[in-house]
Design a protein around this motif. Structure first.
Motif, PDB file in Angstrom:
ATOM      1  N   ARG A 124       0.875  -1.172   0.000  1.00 27.65           N
ATOM      2  CA  ARG A 124       0.000   0.000   0.000  1.00 27.65           C
ATOM      3  C   ARG A 124       0.915   1.225   0.000  1.00 27.65           C
ATOM      4  O   ARG A 124       1.728   1.394   0.919  1.00 27.65           O
ATOM      5  CB  ARG A 124      -0.925   0.009   1.216  1.00 27.65           C
ATOM      6  CG  ARG A 124      -2.003  -1.062   1.149  1.00 27.65           C
ATOM      7  CD  ARG A 124      -3.085  -0.857   2.200  1.00 27.65           C
ATOM      8  NE  ARG A 124      -4.007  -1.976   2.216  1.00 27.65           N
ATOM      9  CZ  ARG A 124      -5.106  -2.082   1.464  1.00 27.65           C
ATOM     10  NH1 ARG A 124      -5.416  -1.104   0.633  1.00 27.65           N
ATOM     11  NH2 ARG A 124      -5.891  -3.137   1.548  1.00 27.65           N
ATOM     12  N   ILE A 125       0.773   2.043  -1.017  1.00 27.53           N
ATOM     13  CA  ILE A 125       1.568   3.269  -1.122  1.00 27.53           C
ATOM     14  C   ILE A 125       0.630   4.462  -0.970  1.00 27.53           C
ATOM     15  O   ILE A 125      -0.489   4.457  -1.477  1.00 27.53           O
ATOM     16  CB  ILE A 125       2.351   3.339  -2.447  1.00 27.53           C
ATOM     17  CG1 ILE A 125       1.420   3.182  -3.664  1.00 27.53           C
ATOM     18  CG2 ILE A 125       3.439   2.267  -2.462  1.00 27.53           C
ATOM     19  CD1 ILE A 125       2.106   3.385  -5.007  1.00 27.53           C
ATOM     20  N   SER A 126       1.069   5.466  -0.220  1.00 25.67           N
ATOM     21  CA  SER A 126       0.207   6.597   0.114  1.00 25.67           C
ATOM     22  C   SER A 126       1.018   7.889   0.171  1.00 25.67           C
ATOM     23  O   SER A 126       2.219   7.866   0.447  1.00 25.67           O
ATOM     24  CB  SER A 126      -0.470   6.387   1.476  1.00 25.67           C
ATOM     25  OG  SER A 126      -1.120   5.135   1.558  1.00 25.67           O
ATOM     26  N   GLY A 127       0.342   9.001  -0.080  1.00 27.11           N
ATOM     27  CA  GLY A 127       0.966  10.306   0.065  1.00 27.11           C
ATOM     28  C   GLY A 127      -0.039  11.324   0.554  1.00 27.11           C
ATOM     29  O   GLY A 127      -1.246  11.173   0.351  1.00 27.11           O
ATOM     30  N   VAL A 128       0.456  12.351   1.237  1.00 24.79           N
ATOM     31  CA  VAL A 128      -0.399  13.465   1.636  1.00 24.79           C
ATOM     32  C   VAL A 128       0.379  14.758   1.428  1.00 24.79           C
ATOM     33  O   VAL A 128       1.539  14.866   1.819  1.00 24.79           O
ATOM     34  CB  VAL A 128      -0.897  13.334   3.098  1.00 24.79           C
ATOM     35  CG1 VAL A 128       0.252  13.326   4.088  1.00 24.79           C
ATOM     36  CG2 VAL A 128      -1.905  14.434   3.434  1.00 24.79           C
ATOM     37  N   MET A 129      -0.244  15.712   0.768  1.00 21.01           N
ATOM     38  CA  MET A 129       0.351  17.019   0.497  1.00 21.01           C
ATOM     39  C   MET A 129      -0.376  18.067   1.325  1.00 21.01           C
ATOM     40  O   MET A 129      -1.610  18.033   1.440  1.00 21.01           O
ATOM     41  CB  MET A 129       0.194  17.372  -0.985  1.00 21.01           C
ATOM     42  CG  MET A 129       0.609  16.272  -1.930  1.00 21.01           C
ATOM     43  SD  MET A 129       0.013  16.536  -3.616  1.00 21.01           S
ATOM     44  CE  MET A 129       0.956  17.963  -4.107  1.00 21.01           C
ATOM     45  N   GLU A 130       0.382  18.992   1.889  1.00 19.39           N
ATOM     46  CA  GLU A 130      -0.229  20.057   2.682  1.00 19.39           C
ATOM     47  C   GLU A 130       0.238  21.416   2.173  1.00 19.39           C
ATOM     48  O   GLU A 130       1.442  21.674   2.106  1.00 19.39           O
ATOM     49  CB  GLU A 130       0.115  19.906   4.159  1.00 19.39           C
ATOM     50  CG  GLU A 130      -0.573  20.944   5.046  1.00 19.39           C
ATOM     51  CD  GLU A 130      -0.471  20.634   6.526  1.00 19.39           C
ATOM     52  OE1 GLU A 130      -0.456  21.583   7.327  1.00 19.39           O
ATOM     53  OE2 GLU A 130      -0.407  19.439   6.875  1.00 19.39           O
TER      54      GLU A 130
END
Length: 238
Positions: A124-130
């Motif tokens: 499972r690959i994930s990213g979050v940008m802020e």
């Protein structure tokens, strides 16, 4: 870590699987993200990206050919206020709900692990940008089996504060094609991001993906100063 050409890397790999790109345009103005899916089976290839709210979700292109929706129908992109979440599975919802409840990105993903698709055990690959008042940061996560042993889940999180203009990171599910498919290894790859406009960048990515295996691509450019964004979707099935 050596900085690489994303185009060259993709053209050299016929099956990276699903992939997430996050970075900053060379002029420093935009936070850039892309997500693509590929497929080898009829079920995996029978998909399109469609808009849903401020994000997207997958749908069956031909519902009559959909045999198992469990790991292929999900929302890859969701937006929570100034945070854009991008993942390769239904953990998008896990991250969204966790952040909304005050958890960190890492805390939310601590409840999940790799996909239960033996013998591949797809990461499972994930990213979050802020984006916050003219600043930009992002995180990426990989949840994977211990070299194919499902008794152990290895968890990796990588944080990038004030990302360098013209650079990004790229993580994908598989090192290459194979049977079983070999999981991605190492930290997210360091890649070049230029000053292309969103349409040029989307075309550059789409044309770099293996023609037989590519399915759908999503690209978003977010203006760091204002938070305004524009997106593109390319589907092989039209």
């Amino acid at each position: 870590m050596e900085i690489k050409s994303l185009q060259e890397g993709l053209r050299a790999n016929s099956y990276p699987g699903r992939g997430i790109v996050i970075g900053r345009s060379a002029d420093g103005k935009y936070a850039v993200t892309a997500y693509f899916i590929m497929g080898r089976s009829v079920n995996s290839r029978n998909r399109i990206f469609v808009k849903e709210g401020e994000g997207i979700r997958t749908e069956a292109f031909d519902p009559s050919k959909l045999s198992d929706p469990s790991l292929i129908i999900y929302a890859p992109v969701r937006v929570l206020k100034n945070q854009t979440i991008v993942t390769n599975g239904d953990q998008t919802d896990t991250v969204y709900e966790g952040l909304a409840a005050g958890q960190s990105f890492e805390e939310a993903l601590a409840t999940r692990e790799f996909e239960p698709d033996a013998p591949n055990y797809t990461p499972r690959i994930s990213g979050v940008m802020e984006i916050n008042e003219g600043t930009f940061s992002y995180k990426m996560s990989i949840l994977k089996s211990a070299d194919g042993d499902p008794s152990c889940c290895n968890r990796y999180t990588f944080s990038y504060d004030n990302p360098i203009a013209g650079e990004g990171r790229f993580v994908h599910t598989y090192q290459a094609d194979g049977d079983p498919l070999p999981s991605f290894e190492g930290e997210p790859e360091r890649i070049l991001i230029g000053n292309e406009d969103i349409d040029s960048f989307a075309k550059y990515l789409w044309d770099s993906l293996n023609e037989e295996n590519k399915v759908s691509l999503f690209v978003r450019y977010i203006e760091i100063e204002t938070g305004k964004y524009e997106s593109r979707i390319i589907n092989k099935n039209v």
